[in-house]
Write a protein that holds these residues in place. Structure first.
Motif, PDB file in Angstrom:
ATOM      1  N   UNK A  92       0.798  -1.210   0.000  1.00 56.62           N
ATOM      2  CA  UNK A  92       0.000   0.000   0.000  1.00 56.62           C
ATOM      3  C   UNK A  92       0.836   1.269   0.000  1.00 56.62           C
ATOM      4  N   UNK A  93       0.160   2.392   0.239  1.00 60.19           N
ATOM      5  CA  UNK A  93       0.807   3.704   0.200  1.00 60.19           C
ATOM      6  C   UNK A  93       1.854   3.878   1.291  1.00 60.19           C
ATOM      7  N   UNK A  94       1.721   3.096   2.367  1.00 56.84           N
ATOM      8  CA  UNK A  94       2.690   3.161   3.455  1.00 56.84           C
ATOM      9  C   UNK A  94       3.991   2.450   3.103  1.00 56.84           C
ATOM     10  N   UNK A  95       3.967   1.557   2.123  1.00 52.94           N
ATOM     11  CA  UNK A  95       5.189   0.894   1.645  1.00 52.94           C
ATOM     12  C   UNK A  95       6.005   1.875   0.820  1.00 52.94           C
ATOM     13  N   UNK A  96       5.346   2.558  -0.111  1.00 52.52           N
ATOM     14  CA  UNK A  96       5.938   3.645  -0.888  1.00 52.52           C
ATOM     15  C   UNK A  96       4.807   4.336  -1.632  1.00 52.52           C
ATOM     16  N   UNK A  97       4.921   5.646  -1.815  1.00 56.00           N
ATOM     17  CA  UNK A  97       3.877   6.379  -2.544  1.00 56.00           C
ATOM     18  C   UNK A  97       4.010   6.223  -4.052  1.00 56.00           C
ATOM     19  N   UNK A  98       5.150   5.731  -4.518  1.00 56.74           N
ATOM     20  CA  UNK A  98       5.376   5.526  -5.950  1.00 56.74           C
ATOM     21  C   UNK A  98       5.164   4.065  -6.318  1.00 56.74           C
ATOM     22  N   UNK A  99       4.322   3.823  -7.320  1.00 56.75           N
ATOM     23  CA  UNK A  99       4.127   2.446  -7.771  1.00 56.75           C
ATOM     24  C   UNK A  99       5.340   1.964  -8.565  1.00 56.75           C
ATOM     25  N   UNK A 100       6.085   2.883  -9.155  1.00 59.14           N
ATOM     26  CA  UNK A 100       7.348   2.510  -9.801  1.00 59.14           C
ATOM     27  C   UNK A 100       8.251   1.841  -8.773  1.00 59.14           C
ATOM     28  N   UNK A 101       8.383   2.466  -7.617  1.00 62.79           N
ATOM     29  CA  UNK A 101       9.270   1.928  -6.584  1.00 62.79           C
ATOM     30  C   UNK A 101       8.735   0.616  -6.018  1.00 62.79           C
ATOM     31  N   UNK A 102       7.427   0.509  -5.879  1.00 64.75           N
ATOM     32  CA  UNK A 102       6.866  -0.747  -5.357  1.00 64.75           C
ATOM     33  C   UNK A 102       7.067  -1.893  -6.349  1.00 64.75           C
ATOM     34  N   UNK A 103       6.939  -1.603  -7.637  1.00 61.10           N
ATOM     35  CA  UNK A 103       7.187  -2.648  -8.634  1.00 61.10           C
ATOM     36  C   UNK A 103       8.656  -3.046  -8.631  1.00 61.10           C
ATOM     37  N   UNK A 104       9.548  -2.075  -8.448  1.00 61.21           N
ATOM     38  CA  UNK A 104      10.972  -2.395  -8.328  1.00 61.21           C
ATOM     39  C   UNK A 104      11.214  -3.322  -7.137  1.00 61.21           C
ATOM     40  N   UNK A 105      10.499  -3.085  -6.043  1.00 62.22           N
ATOM     41  CA  UNK A 105      10.632  -3.948  -4.870  1.00 62.22           C
ATOM     42  C   UNK A 105      10.211  -5.375  -5.196  1.00 62.22           C
ATOM     43  N   UNK A 106       9.142  -5.510  -5.976  1.00 65.79           N
ATOM     44  CA  UNK A 106       8.686  -6.838  -6.397  1.00 65.79           C
ATOM     45  C   UNK A 106       9.769  -7.507  -7.235  1.00 65.79           C
ATOM     46  N   UNK A 107      10.318  -6.769  -8.193  1.00 60.82           N
ATOM     47  CA  UNK A 107      11.399  -7.299  -9.029  1.00 60.82           C
ATOM     48  C   UNK A 107      12.541  -7.830  -8.158  1.00 60.82           C
ATOM     49  N   UNK A 108      12.960  -7.014  -7.188  1.00 63.14           N
ATOM     50  CA  UNK A 108      14.112  -7.365  -6.360  1.00 63.14           C
ATOM     51  C   UNK A 108      13.816  -8.542  -5.440  1.00 63.14           C
ATOM     52  N   UNK A 109      12.679  -8.518  -4.775  1.00 62.56           N
ATOM     53  CA  UNK A 109      12.354  -9.558  -3.796  1.00 62.56           C
ATOM     54  C   UNK A 109      12.175 -10.919  -4.450  1.00 62.56           C
ATOM     55  N   UNK A 118       5.659 -10.179 -15.503  1.00 64.87           N
ATOM     56  CA  UNK A 118       4.455  -9.715 -14.809  1.00 64.87           C
ATOM     57  C   UNK A 118       3.635  -8.770 -15.671  1.00 64.87           C
ATOM     58  N   UNK A 119       2.403  -8.574 -15.236  1.00 62.37           N
ATOM     59  CA  UNK A 119       1.481  -7.626 -15.855  1.00 62.37           C
ATOM     60  C   UNK A 119       0.742  -6.912 -14.729  1.00 62.37           C
ATOM     61  N   UNK A 120       0.361  -5.672 -14.962  1.00 61.68           N
ATOM     62  CA  UNK A 120      -0.316  -4.854 -13.949  1.00 61.68           C
ATOM     63  C   UNK A 120      -1.739  -4.586 -14.422  1.00 61.68           C
ATOM     64  N   UNK A 121      -2.720  -4.944 -13.594  1.00 59.66           N
ATOM     65  CA  UNK A 121      -4.131  -4.695 -13.901  1.00 59.66           C
ATOM     66  C   UNK A 121      -4.575  -3.463 -13.135  1.00 59.66           C
ATOM     67  N   UNK A 122      -5.085  -2.455 -13.845  1.00 62.35           N
ATOM     68  CA  UNK A 122      -5.388  -1.164 -13.234  1.00 62.35           C
ATOM     69  C   UNK A 122      -6.593  -0.514 -13.890  1.00 62.35           C
ATOM     70  N   UNK A 123      -7.093   0.533 -13.241  1.00 59.26           N
ATOM     71  CA  UNK A 123      -8.184   1.313 -13.831  1.00 59.26           C
ATOM     72  C   UNK A 123      -7.771   2.757 -14.074  1.00 59.26           C
ATOM     73  N   UNK A 124      -6.457   3.069 -13.991  1.00 64.02           N
ATOM     74  CA  UNK A 124      -6.048   4.465 -14.148  1.00 64.02           C
ATOM     75  C   UNK A 124      -4.906   4.629 -15.137  1.00 64.02           C
ATOM     76  N   UNK A 125      -4.917   5.774 -15.797  1.00 66.30           N
ATOM     77  CA  UNK A 125      -3.817   6.127 -16.693  1.00 66.30           C
ATOM     78  C   UNK A 125      -2.522   6.331 -15.919  1.00 66.30           C
ATOM     79  N   UNK A 126      -2.635   6.863 -14.711  1.00 61.58           N
ATOM     80  CA  UNK A 126      -1.448   7.102 -13.911  1.00 61.58           C
ATOM     81  C   UNK A 126      -0.679   5.820 -13.649  1.00 61.58           C
ATOM     82  N   UNK A 127      -1.401   4.746 -13.336  1.00 60.89           N
ATOM     83  CA  UNK A 127      -0.738   3.467 -13.107  1.00 60.89           C
ATOM     84  C   UNK A 127      -0.069   2.960 -14.384  1.00 60.89           C
ATOM     85  N   UNK A 128      -0.753   3.143 -15.505  1.00 62.62           N
ATOM     86  CA  UNK A 128      -0.172   2.714 -16.778  1.00 62.62           C
ATOM     87  C   UNK A 128       1.133   3.451 -17.057  1.00 62.62           C
ATOM     88  N   UNK A 129       1.135   4.736 -16.757  1.00 66.55           N
ATOM     89  CA  UNK A 129       2.341   5.533 -16.991  1.00 66.55           C
ATOM     90  C   UNK A 129       3.478   5.071 -16.089  1.00 66.55           C
TER      91      UNK A 129
END
Length: 200
Positions: A127-144, A152-163
């Motif tokens: 969530x937002x308490x892990x990091x406010x940037x989804x770029x950084x959270x996805x990097x964490x997934x990559x690393x862990x 992987x693929x990301x399912x979202x309802x926003x343009x911001x997430x796609x970006x």
């Protein structure tokens, strides 16, 4: 069977749950002048980073109101799992590793999913308490998990997430049942659009 080294990242609000109404209600408490169109525009980038001209405040705005303090109890009470989503998650979890990547705080997401017997299907909730940037959270997934964008693929309802996902070359699937006008998704490269759910 697909390898569980393949990951599906899920946004929470607007993908797993329909939570637009309680979220917008709280935004109206904070800025009474806000319209649905202006609120939706905020999600064309990272919701934590929105600035003017989208972020226009007036003297009516109540900056003493904390969004999550007001939103979480409303989300727990009024948000509903998107019809068909629980069944889809049950099926996908058999073949994929599922992770929630959200801008809502982790603990209420976990509580919401646990109350509906869905939390166990997810390897992690970020969530937002892990990091406010989804770029950084996805990097964490990559690393862990020692994976990359092709895994992987990301399912979202926003343009911001796609970006944000595109910055890491992660493919996205845009759902059109909640926040964004489907035609807006064509501004971004994506794998596809989902208008409804069913188990094949």
């Amino acid at each position: 069977m697909v390898s569980k080294n393949n990951f599906i990242l899920f946004d929470f609000d607007g993908v797993i749950v329909d939570s637009f109404a309680p979220a917008f209600e709280v935004q109206k408490m904070i800025c009474p002048h806000i319209t649905e169109d202006i609120y939706r525009k905020r999600f064309e980038g990272n919701i934590n980073d929105w600035e003017e001209p989208i972020n226009v405040h007036t003297e009516e705005c109540r900056h003493d109101i904390d969004f999550f303090t007001e939103y979480i109890p409303r989300m727990e009470k009024d948000a509903r799992v998107v019809p068909g989503m629980q069944e889809i998650i049950n099926q996908l979890e058999k073949d994929y590793t599922l992770i929630v990547v959200s801008s809502t705080i982790t603990s209420p997401i976990k509580k919401f999913l646990e109350s509906r017997n869905m939390a166990s299907h997810f390897a992690e909730i970020m969530g937002n308490d892990v990091h406010t940037s989804k770029v950084e959270k996805i990097k964490m997934v990559f690393s862990k998990y020692n994976i990359g964008s092709d895994d992987c693929v990301f399912i979202t309802d926003t343009l911001g997430d796609m970006k944000e996902a595109s910055k890491l070359n992660v493919g996205t699937i845009g759902v059109t049942w909640d926040l964004i006008n489907p035609t807006d998704f064509y501004k971004e490269i994506h794998f596809g659009l989902l208008k409804s759910l069913k188990i094949c």
